[in-house]
Design a protein around this motif. Structure first.
Motif, short mmCIF file in Angstrom:
data_model
loop_
_atom_site.label_atom_id
_atom_site.label_comp_id
_atom_site.label_asym_id
_atom_site.label_seq_id
_atom_site.Cartn_x
_atom_site.Cartn_y
_atom_site.Cartn_z
N TRP A 180 -81.80 49.14 49.34
CA TRP A 180 -80.71 48.28 48.90
C TRP A 180 -79.73 48.02 50.04
N MET A 181 -79.42 49.04 50.81
CA MET A 181 -78.46 48.87 51.89
C MET A 181 -78.97 47.89 52.94
N GLN A 182 -80.26 47.92 53.21
CA GLN A 182 -80.83 46.97 54.17
C GLN A 182 -80.75 45.54 53.65
N ARG A 183 -81.02 45.35 52.37
CA ARG A 183 -80.93 44.01 51.79
C ARG A 183 -79.50 43.49 51.84
N VAL A 234 -77.88 40.06 54.24
CA VAL A 234 -77.13 38.91 53.74
C VAL A 234 -75.69 38.93 54.25
N THR A 235 -75.12 40.12 54.42
CA THR A 235 -73.76 40.21 54.95
C THR A 235 -73.71 39.72 56.40
N ASP A 236 -74.69 40.11 57.19
CA ASP A 236 -74.74 39.64 58.58
C ASP A 236 -74.80 38.11 58.64
N ARG A 237 -75.51 37.52 57.70
CA ARG A 237 -75.62 36.05 57.69
C ARG A 237 -74.26 35.41 57.40
N PHE A 238 -73.50 35.97 56.45
CA PHE A 238 -72.19 35.40 56.15
C PHE A 238 -71.22 35.59 57.33
N VAL A 239 -71.31 36.71 58.01
CA VAL A 239 -70.47 36.91 59.19
C VAL A 239 -70.79 35.87 60.24
N ASN A 263 -64.90 36.51 49.56
CA ASN A 263 -64.46 36.43 48.18
C ASN A 263 -65.63 36.19 47.23
N GLN A 264 -65.67 36.95 46.16
CA GLN A 264 -66.65 36.78 45.08
C GLN A 264 -68.09 36.68 45.61
N PRO A 265 -68.55 37.69 46.37
CA PRO A 265 -69.91 37.61 46.93
C PRO A 265 -71.00 37.46 45.89
N ALA A 266 -70.82 38.02 44.70
CA ALA A 266 -71.86 37.90 43.68
C ALA A 266 -72.08 36.46 43.26
N GLU A 267 -71.11 35.60 43.50
CA GLU A 267 -71.24 34.18 43.18
C GLU A 267 -71.92 33.41 44.31
N LEU A 268 -72.11 34.06 45.48
CA LEU A 268 -72.50 33.33 46.69
C LEU A 268 -73.96 33.49 47.09
N ASP A 269 -74.61 34.56 46.66
CA ASP A 269 -75.97 34.82 47.13
C ASP A 269 -76.73 35.62 46.08
N PRO A 270 -78.03 35.33 45.90
CA PRO A 270 -78.82 36.04 44.89
C PRO A 270 -78.90 37.55 45.10
N VAL A 271 -78.87 38.03 46.35
CA VAL A 271 -78.94 39.47 46.59
C VAL A 271 -77.67 40.15 46.09
N TYR A 272 -76.52 39.61 46.45
CA TYR A 272 -75.27 40.15 45.94
C TYR A 272 -75.23 40.09 44.41
N ARG A 273 -75.72 38.98 43.86
CA ARG A 273 -75.69 38.80 42.40
C ARG A 273 -76.57 39.84 41.71
N GLU A 274 -77.77 40.04 42.22
CA GLU A 274 -78.67 41.03 41.62
C GLU A 274 -78.06 42.42 41.68
N PHE A 275 -77.44 42.76 42.81
CA PHE A 275 -76.84 44.07 42.95
C PHE A 275 -75.70 44.26 41.95
N ALA A 276 -74.87 43.23 41.77
CA ALA A 276 -73.72 43.34 40.88
C ALA A 276 -74.11 43.40 39.41
N LEU A 277 -75.13 42.67 39.03
CA LEU A 277 -75.48 42.54 37.61
C LEU A 277 -76.62 43.45 37.17
#
Length: 297
Positions: free
Chosen positions: A38-41, A45-50, A80-94
């Motif tokens: 999970w941490m690698q996933r 995606v975080t590196d991409r947003f940076v 802001n609101q990463p779960a709204e921005l990418d499927p990986v963040y969304r899957e992790f949150a939900l």
């Protein structure tokens, strides 16, 4: 659901002692709770947003930036609101492992409220002054909690989150200053009522998790290290806790999504009062900008 009812249920991932610690002290610190996979996933995606932030010149609905952010040297304060921005963040949150953790502390019916990724950039990433969360987004009760995931190892020099144990059972502070301007921080003149000598600094290795109740007093110092300290945060609440005024999560599709169980038929009211925040429908920047007295973008 009340704490005594939660404790009667069989836990999923926590021990009974850990759950009791949360209700008694208002927080938990779980070392290495999230798997490497999970941490690698999340890191990818975080590196991409940076990287994408290099093209951003002013804070916007997605990025909150430090004043000296540039394309050559990006310095993010918050995604802001990463779960709204990418499927990986969304899957992790939900659906991720932190939802089991939320259920262990909230009961069988759980809803997601919002998420954010605070970066606290290397060599000067800003402090977060002492505050409590619930005044930003009041609910009918005080079940909401926030689960933080350490994206990197966090040491003393990196400005780890500090918690005042047991403060969730005490006073709820006014986060406006003496001139009725919202600062999102406890007034300096009132900090003598906070047991700052009892602070616990929540250091930890990558993949560690923190949990804190919405009433607990917490904050963090600037990042004095050469490494960035990203902290991925998700807020959940019992399904019987309803937002009672305009919220920083308003307008986001995932806000108040039921992630476990079913919607509540009855809302539960806590008789203790809660401060009314500003009308966030007029715009919200971030706790960093508010505490540093910057204008909302």
């Amino acid at each position: 659901m009340l704490a005594e009812d939660v404790l009667k249920r069989e836990p999923i991932v926590l021990t009974q002692a850990q759950r009791q610690h949360y209700f008694d002290h208002g927080y938990l610190h779980l070392d290495g709770f999230i798997s490497d996979e999970w941490m690698q996933r999340l890191a990818r995606v975080t590196d991409r947003f940076v990287e994408d932030s290099r093209a951003v010149t002013h804070p916007d609905r997605v990025y909150d930036l430090e004043p000296n952010h540039s394309a050559e040297a990006p310095r993010l304060r918050r995604l802001n609101q990463p779960a709204e921005l990418d499927p990986v963040y969304r899957e992790f949150a939900l659906e991720g492992p932190i939802v089991d953790l939320a259920e262990d502390l909230l009961g069988p019916d759980v809803k997601y409220h919002h998420s954010k990724l605070n970066f606290k950039w290397a060599s000067g990433g800003e402090e977060v002054k002492w505050h409590q969360d619930i005044q930003f987004w009041p609910h009918t009760n005080y079940s909401p909690l926030t689960i933080g995931v350490y994206m990197n190892d966090v040491t003393d020099e990196m400005g780890p989150m500090g918690i005042i144990p047991g403060s969730h059972k005490g006073e709820l502070f006014d986060l406006f200053d003496e001139d009725r301007n919202w600062t999102g921080a406890i007034r300096e003149s009132e900090l003598d009522r906070v047991a700052l000598d009892d602070v616990v600094w929540l250091k930890g290795r990558r993949g560690s998790v923190t949990v804190h109740n919405c009433r607990i007093v917490h904050g963090s110092e600037p990042n004095r290290s050469a490494s960035t300290r990203p902290l991925l945060l998700h807020t959940y609440a019992s399904a019987d806790a309803l937002p009672i005024c305009a919220s920083i999560a308003d307008g986001f599709p995932l806000a108040n999504t039921i992630v476990r169980g079913k919607p509540a038929r009855w809302m539960r009211f806590d008789p203790r009062p809660c401060l009314i925040p500003p009308d966030w429908s007029k715009g919200y920047s971030s706790i960093f900008a508010l505490q540093q007295s910057e204008a909302a973008e």
